[in-house]
Design an enzyme around this catalytic site. Structure first.
Site, PDB file in Angstrom:
ATOM      1  CG  ASP A 127      65.446  84.672  19.328  1.00 56.08           C
ATOM      2  OD1 ASP A 127      66.122  85.648  19.724  1.00 56.08           O
ATOM      3  OD2 ASP A 127      65.353  83.611  19.947  1.00 56.08           O
TER       4      ASP A 127
ATOM      5  CG  ASP B 172      69.841  84.688  25.049  1.00 56.17           C
ATOM      6  OD1 ASP B 172      69.892  85.033  26.245  1.00 56.17           O
ATOM      7  OD2 ASP B 172      69.944  83.514  24.687  1.00 56.17           O
TER       8      ASP B 172
HETATM    9  N1  GLY Z   1      68.582  81.509  23.338  1.00 53.86           N
HETATM   10  C1  GLY Z   1      69.674  81.708  22.477  1.00 53.86           C
HETATM   11  C2  GLY Z   1      70.883  80.990  22.899  1.00 53.86           C
HETATM   12  O1  GLY Z   1      70.821  79.821  23.179  1.00 53.86           O
HETATM   13  O2  GLY Z   1      71.919  81.577  22.945  1.00 53.86           O
END
Ligand code: GLY
Length: 391
Positions: free
Chosen positions: A112, A171
């Site tokens: 991320d 994601d």
């Molecule tokens: N893991 C990122 C989200 O909760 O969208």
């Protein structure tokens, strides 16, 4: 002429408001004015080195350190408010909350870093041209690329957890924007190759024939074979977790923006055409399209905000009725999020802008609360929409 009309008409349709309905221009002014006040309030509620995360059940602010995956969204929102308002006080806050994240450029233990740096430094660089920001973006992209496994064809999402060997969540598609942006800024084509490999592998292994996506695919890092497909934050392994679908829609649209390759545009359209008929009347999705509690279940404002932003952009890549349909749905979502039901009252919600998001319902974490990424993508959707209709 017909072609010209097919491009212009959807935009005109979106500009015309029904009698008595607030114009999108007035709505956008109203939301950005609220956002400027709310985000400044949020800053005043934070301690040294803290990033806003959410609100607890007693209404108290929940903060995080910079390592939490959401640390870039608040500075990103500040940059977007600065972009719209030109408010120098907001810019000062944006610079402060961006510079707090500088050590993340060397982060190699999580995917991320893309969200974290692109929303903060990415917007900062776009709006100021600060060469230090550019350097940090390029370093961050190189750090992210260390997580790429050429046998799998993806960057690894998490280093922690369960029995996974090489987990990749949908994601993670969003983190590819940092790679593509840094490839353009630095001329390092290997970053673009990593992003494209990840996007193609995800298209093949995360997506079902109907255009919905699994949340997590676990790979064997030695052979690249799929070991399993499941959910972590959704209702069921087979279900369509709303934010995951929104991430995919946004990210394949973004992939088309950077590469111009039709395969990404087709994928974004396929996802949109799966999702749009499944939306509730007001456009804001339930937290999972397949929850067994619908229509009594929670909505997820964050999924709605991500979708709205994606659909505005996607509407510019297609023509005619498709374009009008995507833009019209984006407008509907935006109008709902800008209503009293979702928009925080002045001085409320500790300074967050939107209410009613769902972080992780199966984990009973952040259910029906404000979240920084809902605010960020809502503001981005509004900016994209107003840039489009003012052309
Ligand atoms: N893991 C990122 C989200 O909760 O969208």
């Amino acid at each position: 002429m017909r072609r010209l009309l097919s491009i212009v008409m959807p935009v005109c349709a979106a500009l015309l408001s029904c009698a008595g309905q607030e114009s999108m221009e007035t709505l956008t002014d109203r939301v950005f004015s609220r956002a400027a006040d709310q985000l400044a309030l949020l800053d005043s509620n934070l301690g040294e080195g803290e990033c806003p995360r959410s609100i607890d059940s007693d209404g108290n602010l929940v903060a995080s350190d910079i390592w939490w995956w959401c640390s870039g969204f608040y500075p990103g929102s500040l940059w977007l408010v600065y972009e719209y308002t030109g408010d120098e006080g907001i810019r000062t806050l944006a610079e402060k909350h961006t510079s707090m994240l500088d050590t993340l450029q060397y982060r190699t233990n999580d995917h991320d870093v893309g969200f974290q740096l692109n929303c903060s430094y990415g917007n900062g660089f776009r709006l100021t041209g600060n060469p230090e920001y550019r350097e940090i973006l390029c370093n961050g992209a190189r750090s992210l690329a260390t997580r790429f496994n050429p046998v799998v064809g993806c960057t690894r999402s998490w280093d922690h957890g369960r029995t996974w060997k090489f987990p990749v969540i949908i994601d993670n598609m969003m983190n590819l924007e940092l790679l593509l942006e840094a490839a353009e800024l630095s001329g390092d084509d290997s970053l673009r190759e990593v992003a494209e490999s990840h996007a193609m592998t995800t298209m093949k292994n995360h997506y079902r024939p109907d255009g919905s996506s699994f949340h997590l695919v676990d790979y064997d890092p030695g052979t690249g074979e799929v070991r399993g497909r499941q959910t972590v934050q959704g209702f069921a392994d087979w279900s369509a977790w709303s934010r995951g679908q929104a991430w995919g829609l946004y990210a394949y649209t973004m992939m088309y923006r950077y590469t111009g390759k039709d395969t990404y545009l087709e994928q974004a359209r396929k996802v949109a055409d799966y999702l749009l008929p499944r939306l509730p009347e007001d456009g804001v999705p339930y937290w999972d399209y397949d929850s067994d509690l619908i229509p009594e279940d929670y909505r997820d404002a964050s999924a709605g905000a991500v979708m709205a932003s994606a659909l505005v952009e996607l509407s510019t890549f297609v023509q005619g009725e498709k374009s009008a349909g995507y833009l019209g749905t984006a407008e509907k979502i935006i109008r709902t999020l800008a209503s009293d039901e979702y928009l925080s009252a002045p001085g409320e919600e500790c300074g967050f802008l939107l209410k009613h998001s769902v972080g992780n319902k199966p984990g009973n974490v952040e259910v029906d609360v404000p979240l920084t990424y809902a605010d960020y993508y809502f503001l981005e959707a509004l900016l994209r929409y107003s840039a489009l209709v003012s052309k």
